[in-house]
Design a protein around this motif. Structure first.
Motif, PDB file in Angstrom:
ATOM      1  N   UNK B 255      60.017  53.692  26.010  1.00 25.75           N
ATOM      2  CA  UNK B 255      59.408  54.654  25.337  1.00 25.75           C
ATOM      3  C   UNK B 255      58.595  54.327  24.024  1.00 25.75           C
ATOM      4  N   UNK B 258      54.673  54.656  23.798  1.00 25.41           N
ATOM      5  CA  UNK B 258      54.411  55.934  23.868  1.00 25.41           C
ATOM      6  C   UNK B 258      54.485  56.877  22.625  1.00 25.41           C
ATOM      7  N   UNK B 259      55.685  56.353  22.199  1.00 22.54           N
ATOM      8  CA  UNK B 259      56.047  57.320  20.897  1.00 22.54           C
ATOM      9  C   UNK B 259      55.032  56.720  19.703  1.00 22.54           C
ATOM     10  N   UNK B 261      52.236  55.592  20.071  1.00 21.45           N
ATOM     11  CA  UNK B 261      50.912  56.315  20.115  1.00 21.45           C
ATOM     12  C   UNK B 261      50.756  57.549  19.577  1.00 21.45           C
ATOM     13  N   UNK B 262      51.640  58.315  20.055  1.00 10.43           N
ATOM     14  CA  UNK B 262      51.962  59.737  19.474  1.00 10.43           C
ATOM     15  C   UNK B 262      51.940  59.920  17.813  1.00 10.43           C
ATOM     16  N   UNK B 265      48.607  58.438  16.557  1.00 12.67           N
ATOM     17  CA  UNK B 265      47.068  58.933  16.964  1.00 12.67           C
ATOM     18  C   UNK B 265      46.432  57.753  17.487  1.00 12.67           C
ATOM     19  N   UNK B 266      47.030  56.756  18.094  1.00 13.62           N
ATOM     20  CA  UNK B 266      46.324  55.624  18.277  1.00 13.62           C
ATOM     21  C   UNK B 266      45.670  55.866  19.887  1.00 13.62           C
ATOM     22  N   UNK B 267      45.082  54.852  20.272  1.00 13.79           N
ATOM     23  CA  UNK B 267      44.349  54.887  21.683  1.00 13.79           C
ATOM     24  C   UNK B 267      45.278  53.948  22.446  1.00 13.79           C
ATOM     25  N   UNK B 268      45.539  54.252  23.858  1.00  9.98           N
ATOM     26  CA  UNK B 268      46.311  53.253  24.511  1.00  9.98           C
ATOM     27  C   UNK B 268      45.443  52.770  25.702  1.00  9.98           C
ATOM     28  N   UNK B 269      45.685  51.315  25.680  1.00 10.47           N
ATOM     29  CA  UNK B 269      44.705  50.684  26.977  1.00 10.47           C
ATOM     30  C   UNK B 269      45.546  50.231  27.983  1.00 10.47           C
TER      31      UNK B 269
END
Lengths: 526, 395
Positions: B255, B258-259, B261-262, B265-269
């Motif tokens: 997790x 994902x956590x 990023x949340x 507020x990052x961008x996930x590639x």
């Protein structure tokens, strides 16, 4: 002549009854005395669809005929409902495309050049080119899509939103700038259920989060009783206030259509029949389908159901002034879906099918399944809920389809993070909604990919706020235990187990109502 | 005296490295290059050195890595086989040593610096950066980066060892032996926290909730102005402890990205055939596991220009993110005299959470070393944070 909806009381001659459960169905034996609510059969449809469209445009309700509203040099915008309607997707040609073609023909005859078409997807996912082409038809698509004159509404494109002001209750009204600054906005709707259409079309379909948050929240939803009854729905009241403000800024020509409930084409038509009337062929089809589904991998079952296209019949089309049109539309929807029921029961049973408005060509994740059952089906009533205050809802769905990260990325976080902390719609909204609504990654995916907006799972949870407030317990038959628990519910293996579990809330011999749905029905509970 | 001795065995090391991951029992069985032996106690031959009677000696992740053949051969030049492992040591003095009378209970700073080796201070030792000593292979004693890796000093996994006065830190009265045992790992955690360069309000990721991760979390919370501290924990007990030790939030390994990023507020590639990563992320990430996966998680979850701290002994990893996101990758090894890490650690060990943790230290007599190592290998799953040898015990 179609037969109206009716209420069956299960007795010892009643065969097992069909219950939808995601990518499949089961035949369930209900306890004696269970009330089963069947929707009306498909009502008469219009044979000359193109003629009916033309008549509606030339002889509208409380409005000048469409040609009189068109003039050279004007800005004409045509907005239309997105892929969330109808359910299942309509077999081509789609009604919206047929209407848009006629509107465009009239516009061309009047020398209107500046025309743009906008899919009113609000905070729903952007539709793909193929999905838009399916709705508007190939000719319109080829004429407008390459020029960039046919596109999805972008609720996060600040440069292309217009703030029209505040309602008398202080609600922001912010909609698509092109639509707001047009000389005429034609809205083409498919009114599948009673909550669709009216001022909800423009006021919600073309709005931004700033506007939507005023009615898409737990407080409004819990006071929308029900949102299938727009005169008793807080959400609709808000949308109506907004719509009346929009009318002061832009001329709206609303075109609303209603369709019959002929949702399952052959060879799946037995799914709409009353079980005791199944022919040998129907019984064989049901058996073969159940056996096939039992051994088919999930991917195949998904394809089988989601490739299904319905051959709807047009039951009505009205155009003109929004509210006048919508009154006629609602009458037609009621004619097709309304079933009178005497009194509430202790338990309501609902089968959640494979499809809802937000998983077309995607997966029915647990949040969407909850929304479908406890949001849409539970709220599909006039007067009072089918189940009494403090009663129990028993739903069927495996809750095992997982999450589609392309279309529902924020749902994963909502499920893992937000629901882990609280399942109270008001609490989660207060604490997390802003974070999700403004998360730049979700905004990016909404704008550039095919993802529902970051705030969308909150809206799904708000849809069920009324049910959560009303019900004493929610039990999922055949539902994944962990998924049910994460959402604050319980799961049971069988209906009998579920009733046993419910006995602590409603006693050992509760009155039970089964909503035999889909096709859609609207319970008019007296 | 009884001691556990690590010896050179190429077949055992190769077997442990090749099959230990799939057949863990090999690591404490035929593949373990460790034996219980009776050997003469190490002798005190120079002033400043003293004999110690071991009370407790912990099993560290680096010990397990070494015994299972996972440790890089890079370190083969700074040890002297055969040796008695054990660098987390609580002991009592068997004779007077300068200002410390016999019987004083001490913990050992294991780093064998210039002072202990009887050579002139190297530039690092002069600056107080004793953990960076450049003379760890020369002087009065044989090569060895620490006590527990040096043939001449002995180590904690025995009944006796020798240590230099510069290594000794008296244990305050009132601390249980188990609590004192945690002073050395906490000192390392203090060093980690200071090396992390955390600014006020920084969001920190601690990947791993074993002893290293938990104590690093404690040190970060107590010694820095870190904002959110997100700890990655695999097991239920670790999750509870991480929160007790100051974590803002605890997540499961899968997790983590994902956590973060949340939260940021990052961008996930999603690169092809590779693990996803963030554009954006935490300000500081601490790898407290030392696995490739954990290190890559840290690299992938840290914002551009952020800092990744290698607290666990590192494994191989894809360093593309370090280059592309201009990350500062810093190592953190043991602790330094100059930062008074042991003094700070001694204070931190008095923390209620550490005192509670100390009560859960699992101890074994030397002859049950296979059980002890088994337990240590599965410590996280079993809810244990520290496993130790108690050479005083017969059963």
């Amino acid at each position: 002549m179609s037969r109206p909806g009716f209420v069956l009381e299960v007795d010892d001659r009643t065969p097992p009854l069909l219950v939808h459960e995601g990518l499949g169905f089961r035949l369930e034996e209900f306890p004696l005395g269970t009330r089963v609510i069947y929707p009306p059969e498909p009502i008469a449809s219009i044979a000359d669809v193109d003629g009916a469209i033309r008549d509606a445009l030339l002889d509208p309700v409380d409005s000048e005929p469409l040609p009189a509203l068109l003039f050279p040099g004007m800005r004409l915008t045509i907005a239309f409902d997105d892929i969330s309607l109808p359910l299942p997707t309509m077999r081509a040609p789609d009604l919206r495309g047929r209407i848009i073609e006629q509107v465009l023909t009239l516009a061309a005859e009047k020398g209107v050049d500046d025309v743009e078409l906008i899919a009113a997807n609000a905070l729903h996912r952007r539709m793909s080119a193929a999905e838009i082409k399916h709705i508007v038809g190939e000719r319109v698509f080829r004429s407008f899509w390459p020029q960039g004159a046919l596109y999805n509404h972008d609720a996060e494109d600040r440069d292309n939103l217009e703030h029209l002001g505040l309602t008398e209750k202080g609600e922001d009204v912010e909609i698509n700038k092109r639509a707001a600054t047009s000389d005429l906005l034609v809205y083409v709707n498919i009114n599948l259920v009673a909550m669709d259409g009216g001022h909800k079309s423009v006021g919600i379909g073309l709005a931004s989060y700033k506007s939507l948050k005023h009615h898409h929240n737990a407080k409004t939803m819990v006071n929308s009783r029900s949102f299938m009854d727009h005169k008793h729905s807080e959400m609709h009241s808000s949308a109506w206030r907004m719509g009346r403000l929009i009318k002061k800024h832009v001329k709206v020509f609303q075109i609303e259509t209603t369709v019959d409930n002929n949702i399952f084409p052959k060879p799946y038509d037995f799914l709409m029949k009353r079980e005791w009337e199944w022919s040998i062929k129907d019984q064989a089809s049901a058996l073969a389908m159940r056996r096939g589904l039992a051994i088919a991998p999930q991917k195949l079952r998904h394809k089988m159901f989601h490739d299904l296209r319905s051959v709807y019949g047009l039951t009505g089309i009205n155009a003109g002034e929004v509210e006048a049109v919508h009154e006629r539309t609602i009458r037609k929807v009621h004619e097709q879906q309304r079933v009178k029921i005497e009194g509430q029961s202790d338990v309501v049973v609902m089968g959640v099918p494979y499809l809802g408005p937000y998983n077309v060509n995607s997966t029915m994740n647990p949040i969407l399944a909850a929304c479908m059952g406890l949001g849409y089906y539970f709220n599909s009533y006039l007067g009072q809920p089918v189940v009494r205050q403090g009663g129990v809802a028993i739903l069927y769905h495996p809750l095992d389809e997982g999450f589609n990260t392309l279309t529902h990325p924020s749902y994963v976080d909502f499920y893992e993070e937000v629901l882990a902390e609280s399942t109270d719609p008001a609490v989660v909204g207060e604490k997390f909604e802003q974070q999700f609504a403004t998360d730049p990654w979700y905004v990016h995916l909404y704008r550039t990919s095919h993802a529902y907006h970051g705030v969308h799972p909150f809206y799904m949870w708000y849809w069920i706020a009324h049910a959560l407030d009303h019900l004493g317990d929610v039990i999922w038959v055949g539902g994944d235990r962990r998924a049910a628990a994460r959402m604050g519910f319980r799961s049971a293996s069988t209906l009998h187990d579920a009733l046993e579990m419910a006995s602590s809330t409603v006693g050992g011999s509760p009155s039970i109502t089964y909503l035999h749905n889909p096709p859609h029905l609207l319970a008019d509970v007296r | 005296m009884l001691a556990l001795e690590m010896f050179r065995s190429v077949p055992k090391t190769v077997l442990g490295k090749a099959a230990g991951g799939r057949v863990p029992m090999l690591l404490t069985g035929v593949a373990a290059p460790l034996r219980l032996v009776t050997i003469p106690p190490p002798k005190v031959e120079r002033p400043g050195w003293v004999r110690l009677r071991v009370l407790l000696s912990g099993i560290c992740g680096s010990d397990l890595g070494m015994l299972s053949g996972k440790t890089s051969l890079y370190f083969s030049a700074v040890v002297s086989l055969p040796f008695v492992p054990g660098h987390e040591v609580v002991a009592e003095l068997l004779e007077d040593c300068d200002d410390l009378p016999a019987g004083t209970r001490v913990v050992v700073d294991p780093v064998l610096t210039c002072a202990a080796r009887g050579v002139d201070p190297c530039p690092a030792c002069e600056r107080g950066e004793t953990n960076r000593c450049s003379r760890i292979t020369v002087g009065d004693i044989s090569a060895g980066l620490q006590t527990g890796f040096c043939h001449d000093t002995g180590g904690g996994w025995s009944q006796q060892l020798v240590a230099h006065r510069s290594q000794l830190h008296p244990v305050p009265h009132g601390y249980a032996d188990e609590q004192a045992l945690l002073i050395e790992p906490v000192a390392c955690a203090v060093h980690t926290a200071l090396r992390a360069g955390v600014s006020a309000g920084d969001r920190v990721l601690v990947s791993g909730a074993g002893a290293v991760g938990l104590l690093a979390t404690l040190a970060l919370r107590e010694l820095t102005d870190a904002g959110e501290i997100l700890v990655v924990a695999k097991h239920a007990r670790q999750r509870e402890l991480a929160l007790e030790f100051g974590a803002t939030e605890v997540v499961a390994p899968k997790e983590t990205l994902r956590r973060i990023r949340r939260a940021t507020g990052a961008f996930q590639l999603e690169p092809e055939f590779s693990a996803p990563y963030l554009l954006g992320g935490v300000d500081v990430a601490i790898d407290a596991v030392g696995s490739s996966q954990s290190l890559e998680t840290c690299l992938h979850a840290t914002r551009a220009g952020g800092r990744v701290v290698l607290s666990g002994m590192p494994a191989k990893a894809d360093l593309s993110a370090a280059w592309f996101r201009e990350l500062e990758v810093v190592g953190t090894y043991a602790s330094a005299h100059g930062e008074e890490a042991f003094a700070k650690a001694t204070g931190l060990v008095g923390h209620d959470a550490v005192a509670r943790l100390a009560k859960g230290v699992a101890t074994y007599p030397l002859h049950r070393w296979r059980e002890a190592l088994d337990h240590a290998h599965s410590a996280g799953r079993l809810g244990t944070v520290k496993v130790a040898f108690d050479p005083r015990r017969n059963q």
